[in-house]
Design a protein around this motif. Structure first.
Motif, short mmCIF file in Angstrom:
data_model
loop_
_atom_site.label_atom_id
_atom_site.label_comp_id
_atom_site.label_asym_id
_atom_site.label_seq_id
_atom_site.Cartn_x
_atom_site.Cartn_y
_atom_site.Cartn_z
N THR A 40 0.82 -1.20 0.00
CA THR A 40 0.00 0.00 0.00
C THR A 40 0.86 1.25 0.00
O THR A 40 2.00 1.23 0.44
CB THR A 40 -0.92 0.04 1.24
OG1 THR A 40 -0.10 0.04 2.42
CG2 THR A 40 -1.84 -1.16 1.26
N ILE A 41 0.27 2.32 -0.53
CA ILE A 41 0.91 3.63 -0.50
C ILE A 41 -0.18 4.66 -0.31
O ILE A 41 -1.26 4.52 -0.88
CB ILE A 41 1.69 3.91 -1.81
CG1 ILE A 41 2.40 5.25 -1.74
CG2 ILE A 41 0.79 3.86 -3.02
CD1 ILE A 41 3.33 5.49 -2.93
N GLU A 351 11.96 8.04 -20.00
CA GLU A 351 12.74 7.32 -18.99
C GLU A 351 11.83 6.68 -17.96
O GLU A 351 12.08 5.54 -17.51
CB GLU A 351 13.73 8.26 -18.32
CG GLU A 351 14.92 8.64 -19.19
CD GLU A 351 15.65 7.43 -19.73
OE1 GLU A 351 15.97 6.52 -18.93
OE2 GLU A 351 15.87 7.36 -20.96
N GLU A 352 10.78 7.37 -17.57
CA GLU A 352 9.85 6.83 -16.57
C GLU A 352 9.11 5.61 -17.09
O GLU A 352 8.95 4.61 -16.38
CB GLU A 352 8.86 7.91 -16.13
CG GLU A 352 9.49 8.98 -15.27
CD GLU A 352 8.64 10.23 -15.13
OE1 GLU A 352 9.01 11.12 -14.36
OE2 GLU A 352 7.60 10.33 -15.83
N VAL A 353 8.65 5.66 -18.33
CA VAL A 353 7.91 4.50 -18.85
C VAL A 353 8.84 3.34 -19.17
O VAL A 353 8.42 2.18 -19.14
CB VAL A 353 7.04 4.89 -20.07
CG1 VAL A 353 5.96 5.88 -19.66
CG2 VAL A 353 7.86 5.42 -21.23
N LYS A 354 10.12 3.62 -19.43
CA LYS A 354 11.10 2.53 -19.56
C LYS A 354 11.25 1.80 -18.24
O LYS A 354 11.29 0.56 -18.18
CB LYS A 354 12.45 3.07 -20.03
CG LYS A 354 12.52 3.41 -21.51
CD LYS A 354 13.90 3.96 -21.87
CE LYS A 354 14.00 4.28 -23.36
NZ LYS A 354 15.32 4.85 -23.72
N LEU A 355 11.35 2.56 -17.15
CA LEU A 355 11.44 1.95 -15.82
C LEU A 355 10.17 1.16 -15.51
O LEU A 355 10.24 0.03 -15.02
CB LEU A 355 11.65 3.03 -14.76
CG LEU A 355 13.02 3.71 -14.70
CD1 LEU A 355 13.01 4.84 -13.68
CD2 LEU A 355 14.11 2.70 -14.36
N THR A 366 10.72 -3.60 -6.02
CA THR A 366 11.76 -3.14 -5.09
C THR A 366 12.34 -1.79 -5.45
O THR A 366 12.87 -1.10 -4.58
CB THR A 366 12.89 -4.18 -5.01
OG1 THR A 366 13.41 -4.41 -6.33
CG2 THR A 366 12.40 -5.48 -4.41
N GLU A 367 12.25 -1.36 -6.72
CA GLU A 367 12.88 -0.10 -7.11
C GLU A 367 11.86 0.96 -7.55
O GLU A 367 12.24 1.96 -8.18
CB GLU A 367 13.88 -0.35 -8.25
CG GLU A 367 15.01 -1.29 -7.87
CD GLU A 367 15.98 -1.53 -9.03
OE1 GLU A 367 15.95 -0.74 -10.00
OE2 GLU A 367 16.74 -2.49 -8.97
N ILE A 368 10.60 0.79 -7.20
CA ILE A 368 9.59 1.70 -7.73
C ILE A 368 9.68 3.11 -7.15
O ILE A 368 9.03 4.02 -7.66
CB ILE A 368 8.16 1.16 -7.55
CG1 ILE A 368 7.83 1.01 -6.07
CG2 ILE A 368 7.98 -0.15 -8.30
CD1 ILE A 368 6.34 0.76 -5.84
N ASP A 369 10.47 3.31 -6.09
CA ASP A 369 10.63 4.67 -5.57
C ASP A 369 11.35 5.58 -6.55
O ASP A 369 11.38 6.81 -6.36
CB ASP A 369 11.38 4.65 -4.23
CG ASP A 369 10.50 4.19 -3.09
OD1 ASP A 369 9.27 4.40 -3.19
OD2 ASP A 369 11.01 3.63 -2.11
N LYS A 370 11.90 5.02 -7.62
CA LYS A 370 12.49 5.85 -8.68
C LYS A 370 11.42 6.53 -9.53
O LYS A 370 11.72 7.43 -10.31
CB LYS A 370 13.37 4.98 -9.59
CG LYS A 370 14.61 4.40 -8.89
CD LYS A 370 15.42 3.56 -9.85
CE LYS A 370 16.64 2.97 -9.16
NZ LYS A 370 17.45 2.12 -10.08
N LEU A 371 10.17 6.09 -9.36
CA LEU A 371 9.08 6.66 -10.14
C LEU A 371 8.41 7.81 -9.37
O LEU A 371 8.36 7.77 -8.13
CB LEU A 371 8.03 5.59 -10.45
CG LEU A 371 8.45 4.42 -11.34
CD1 LEU A 371 7.37 3.35 -11.36
CD2 LEU A 371 8.75 4.90 -12.75
N ILE A 375 2.76 7.81 -10.88
CA ILE A 375 3.06 6.60 -11.65
C ILE A 375 3.32 5.44 -10.70
O ILE A 375 2.92 4.29 -10.98
CB ILE A 375 4.25 6.84 -12.60
CG1 ILE A 375 3.94 7.99 -13.56
CG2 ILE A 375 4.57 5.57 -13.38
CD1 ILE A 375 5.06 8.31 -14.54
N LYS A 376 3.95 5.71 -9.56
CA LYS A 376 4.16 4.67 -8.55
C LYS A 376 2.82 4.16 -8.02
O LYS A 376 2.64 2.95 -7.82
CB LYS A 376 5.01 5.24 -7.43
CG LYS A 376 5.34 4.27 -6.31
CD LYS A 376 6.50 4.75 -5.45
CE LYS A 376 6.29 6.16 -4.94
NZ LYS A 376 7.39 6.57 -4.04
N THR A 377 1.89 5.04 -7.82
CA THR A 377 0.56 4.65 -7.36
C THR A 377 -0.12 3.72 -8.37
O THR A 377 -0.72 2.71 -8.01
CB THR A 377 -0.31 5.89 -7.13
OG1 THR A 377 0.30 6.72 -6.15
CG2 THR A 377 -1.71 5.52 -6.67
#
Length: 590
Positions: A40-41, A351-355, A366-371, A375-377
């Motif tokens: 959850t976020i 870059e964001e949609v590549k991630l 594990t690395e979604i905080d880069k978004l 987009i993370k939501t």
């Protein structure tokens, strides 16, 4: 019609596109080993940088639905309350279906039962009657165009590849349909509807379509029967084969009431059944409205808020009351498809949609905080929802669908990424490039995959492997969703800076005008339906309701985009369909 241009190879043989893309070994291990989990976020925590002026915004209009009202939808037509009456009416209709009568009367009765939305109630009875009709001698059809065309349409509709030669008797010595048929409006209407069940290369069927369409248009002007004129206009607006069964039932119930051979018990059952099923659908969409608001995606500023429209999509694909699980989870999947499409098309940087694509491909959070937070939501909503569906499938079907479902999402996101790369680089794809990718990026293959495992009683690896190869019966509907979507929405999407669509790709490839290009794309719709018609009489490692879900997803798209963009920019016809589907029951006489 012989297709020309770069897309012709696709439609002549209908091969699957070069996909699905395989998951990496690492991704497969991740999918297989990860326990079902939900993260959850807080969706109220919005990063101000997320709303940067440099980001695009499609300015989609807000939902016209008040979700508090949707949550409160209710009906008095509870199934338990009407069980005795429904059973009595069904017994009456069954007696009619099995009664000894002439073949034309039986065909007309079966046609009415189906168009009234009652096919699912009498599947075994209808099949038995159709089997008897198929085994009868064709000479009984005589020279009656209406009889012949109705016989042809219903048999093809039920999987019998009857020959077009049955219409040979209506062809004159010059190879054209006989001139005297122009005055037979009832026969022309039946021929017109039958012609949409044609296969590729059936020249008599093609002639019948052109002939009946031309003379039906002329007949409306001088037709003395208002009821017949209404039927003709309804058919010319969209042929029966392309209509959603439940949408057709709304119209046909009113029309059947005016028929001279109307059966009162059949009409009463149709109205009552429609209202009872509507009550089921109301409960489903009410529950989904709570989910949609709770998950917070209705507050994402750049995405289309179309929860009720997405329920209509899922309902169009499989509407039977016993398939609530599919409509619940299918609607959630469609909501995510649309929202993620808007991440790639509208909001996210390259870059964001590549991630995003990488994380989906690896099914790893594990690395979604880069978004950025919006987009993370969206990613976490996807992750949670897929895992919830995976849990349901393990519990109800004893099958771990997550590796297969996450792979389908990876395929879709890779197709989205390819389109985003074209946009950001200014590349104009050829028609062939565009259609190969678009058959995936439209999301139809993902939805049909979900329709299989959420409706079948037993999931098999054989069927999943077959589906993974993208058979023509799935590829064609996906192409139809793409083409009808493009015809209805391309001007809106281009205005906001989106990629070129099928019409524009064909214009660039050939130098044709927009009008000519649109007619070409329309012709592709006709030809793709012909391929799908042939597919629908084939045999597969799956059965109903999944077989019907394939043409139904195309019908849903044609319902949304018939007069324009009824999805991104909901128009009056979308509102009317949704009100009829969910809000307005039929009045029952005592």
């Amino acid at each position: 019609m012989a297709l020309q241009g770069l897309f012709s190879a696709f439609l002549v043989t209908a091969p699957p596109p070069r996909m699905p893309l395989p998951l990496s070994r690492t991704a497969s291990k991740v999918c297989a080993s990860k326990p079902v989990q939900c993260i959850t976020i807080p969706v109220t925590k919005m990063d101000h940088d997320d709303c940067s002026a440099s980001r695009r915004n499609a300015d989609y209009p807000p939902s016209f639905w008040d979700y508090n009202i949707v949550k409160s939808l209710s009906s008095n037509y509870d199934e338990k309350k009407y069980t005795t009456l429904v059973d009595e009416l069904k017994d009456d209709v069954k007696r009619l279906i099995h009664a000894e009568t002439d073949v034309l009367a039986k065909l007309e009765l079966l046609d009415s039962v189906q168009r009234l939305g009652l096919n699912y109630q009498f599947q075994k009875d209808i099949k038995q009657a159709i089997d008897v009709i198929y085994s009868a001698d064709e000479t009984l059809l005589g020279d009656d165009l209406h009889f012949t065309a109705l016989w042809f349409r219903i048999l093809r509709e039920h999987g019998f590849a009857v020959s077009q030669d049955v219409f040979q008797k209506f062809i004159d010595e010059t190879g054209h349909l006989k001139a005297n048929l122009r005055e037979d409006v009832k026969g022309l209407l039946s021929l017109y509807e039958a012609s949409y069940f044609g296969f590729q290369g059936e020249d008599i069927i093609d002639k019948g379509k052109a002939f009946s369409k031309e003379h039906l248009k002329n007949s409306v002007q001088g037709e003395s029967s208002p009821n017949m004129a209404r039927k003709v206009n309804h058919a010319l607006d969209m042929p029966l084969h392309w209509k959603l069964p439940r949408v057709e039932a709304i119209w046909y119930i009113d029309t059947y009431e005016q028929e001279p051979n109307m059966v009162p018990s059949l009409l009463k059952l149709a109205k009552l059944d429609y209202n009872i099923v509507q009550s089921v659908h109301q409960k489903e969409v009410s529950k989904l409205a709570s989910w949609w608001v709770d998950i917070g995606l209705d507050k994402i500023p750049f995405a289309r808020d179309r929860l009720v429209e997405h329920y209509f999509w899922a309902n169009g694909i499989v509407s039977g009351p016993e398939y609530s699980a599919f409509r619940d989870m299918g609607t959630k999947i469609i909501c995510l498809i649309t929202t993620i499409d808007d991440v790639y098309d509208v909001y996210g940087s390259l870059e964001e949609v590549k991630l995003f694509t990488d994380y989906v491909d690896r099914w790893d959070i594990t690395e979604i905080d880069k978004l950025p937070v919006h987009i993370k939501t969206v990613f976490l909503a996807l992750f949670n929802t897929v895992n919830e569906i995976g849990y349901w499938t393990i519990r109800e079907r004893d099958f771990n669908i997550i590796p297969y479902l996450s792979k389908q999402w990876a395929n879709l996101c890779k197709a989205y990424l390819r389109e985003a790369t074209w946009y950001h680089s200014g590349y104009k794809p050829t028609m062939e490039e565009y259609m190969e990718n678009a058959s995936v990026s439209i999301g139809g293959l993902l939805m049909l995959f979900c329709a299989y495992f959420l409706t079948t009683e037993k999931i098999t690896v054989e069927a999943l492997d077959f589906i993974d190869k993208v058979p023509s019966i799935m590829w064609c509907p996906s192409i139809l969703v793409r083409l009808t979507n493009d015809l209805g929405t391309s001007s809106h999407e281009l205005a906001r800076g989106d990629n070129l669509k099928a019409v524009q790709c064909y214009m660039n490839d050939t130098g044709a005008s927009e009008e000519v290009s649109r007619k070409h794309v329309e012709s592709l719709v006709y030809e793709t339906w012909k391929i799908l018609n042939k597919d629908l009489v084939g045999s597969y490692p799956f059965s109903e309701p999944f077989v019907s879900a394939n043409p139904n997803i195309a019908r849903t798209s044609q319902t949304f985009y018939q007069y324009g963009d009824g999805h991104g920019i909901p128009q009056h016809w979308t509102k009317d369909h949704l009100k009829s589907l969910l809000v307005e029951p039929f009045a029952l006489s005592e």
